[in-house]
Scaffold this active site. Sequence first.
Site, short mmCIF file in Angstrom:
data_model
loop_
_atom_site.label_atom_id
_atom_site.label_comp_id
_atom_site.label_asym_id
_atom_site.label_seq_id
_atom_site.Cartn_x
_atom_site.Cartn_y
_atom_site.Cartn_z
N TRP A 131 0.82 -1.22 0.00
CA TRP A 131 0.00 0.00 0.00
C TRP A 131 0.85 1.27 0.00
O TRP A 131 0.34 2.35 -0.23
CB TRP A 131 -0.96 0.01 1.18
N GLU A 176 -5.55 0.58 5.85
CA GLU A 176 -5.70 0.97 7.26
C GLU A 176 -6.85 0.23 7.93
O GLU A 176 -6.75 -0.16 9.09
CB GLU A 176 -5.89 2.48 7.38
N THR A 223 -5.00 -6.46 13.15
CA THR A 223 -4.42 -7.50 12.31
C THR A 223 -2.96 -7.17 12.05
O THR A 223 -2.59 -6.02 11.84
CB THR A 223 -5.17 -7.59 10.97
N TYR A 226 -13.76 -9.17 12.52
CA TYR A 226 -14.42 -7.87 12.68
C TYR A 226 -15.11 -7.48 11.36
O TYR A 226 -14.80 -6.48 10.73
CB TYR A 226 -13.40 -6.81 13.09
N TYR A 254 -8.42 8.32 13.70
CA TYR A 254 -7.14 7.71 13.30
C TYR A 254 -7.10 7.47 11.79
O TYR A 254 -6.16 7.88 11.09
CB TYR A 254 -6.90 6.40 14.04
N ASP A 256 -2.72 6.05 17.07
CA ASP A 256 -3.21 4.75 17.53
C ASP A 256 -2.36 4.29 18.70
O ASP A 256 -1.58 5.06 19.27
CB ASP A 256 -3.21 3.73 16.39
#
Length: 377
Positions: free
Chosen positions: A45, A58, A64, A103, A141, A159
């Site tokens: 990325w 992100e 993760t 999630y 964030y 974060d």
Amino acid sequence: MGDGVYGILGALEQERALLPAKERMRAATGPLLSWYRENARSLPWREEPTPYHVWISEIMLQQTRVEAVREYYRRFLEALPDIDALAKVPEERLLKLWEGLGYYNRARNLKKAAEEIVARHGGEFPASYEEILALPGIGPYTAGAISSIAYGIPEPAVDGNVLRVISRLLADTDDISKQSVKKRTEDLVRSVMPRDAAGDYTQALMEIGALVCVPNGAPHCNECPLEKLCLAKREGKTGLIPVKAQKKARVIEERTIFAVVRGGQVLLGKRPEKGLLAGLYELPGAKGYLNEEEILGWLGVQGEDVELLEKLPEAKHIFSHVEWRMKGYYIRLKEGAGTTVGFFADREEAQDAYALPGAFQIYARYLFGEERGKLHR
């Protein structure tokens, strides 16, 4: 930063109050950026940091590990290369692409945000921090990361990694789990971000927290470009900082999970639309530990329809506030046998089309993966 400047700082440190937090942060900027530009990992990325790429990475990186995300990121972008594709993808396909990252509301919010970008922004990712922050599933964030990395806007992305680095640098013993501490840190970072290198600065703080000022174990202070500026290092407090309130103990839930086959079909269920793993597919499971008689009753299966019932290894899966401790059973039914729970799906179709959360993967292996066939005797 040259030795002369460090010498001046050393003299000022004789009276610590003479060097405010903001000045210490400013003094750290040069060494931090130089270190990052020499040591930054090659990540997919970062090769083309468009708003879409930064956004997807992100969201994937939340909860993760970086190495785990690489392949998911590649696969996701191959299937959904832009905002329009993401907005149009069927939810089942989206969740299958997300399978294993957990999630799942993160993935659903990606689609909601893409739909909003198409509807309200003509399919172009918004270019202001406020508009980015207003999108579904994006908090301060992520909005700061996209703003600074993709657009060069000096907005902070704070974060856990960044809070740890800065609290150690400043020997700040306030509880980093408090929203007031995070807000204060965001304000501090915003006030010192270099306007001509906002993206590198954001990523430098992230990177040093991931590689040097690490979350688990002792920090690698001898590799840190901020070692001479770090008050926690100077005061011998790196093991005590950051301070974070203890989380509440997780609730333990006992469950019995079933891997059921019938010919070329597997038994699946769908979870309620609210609560843990809301709306996702699952292997059917009961609360508590069931014996063999209770298992057949719970499934609504007649004993004469069972060709094989075999116990599987025990397993556990940890969610944020709940821990499942599971006992599993492999059950092979006769052709034509029915159950009163779930639905049967073709095995190959189920594997390709339905996303199963990680909690069920150890038992899904007996239906789809490397353990398949071991019990088919």
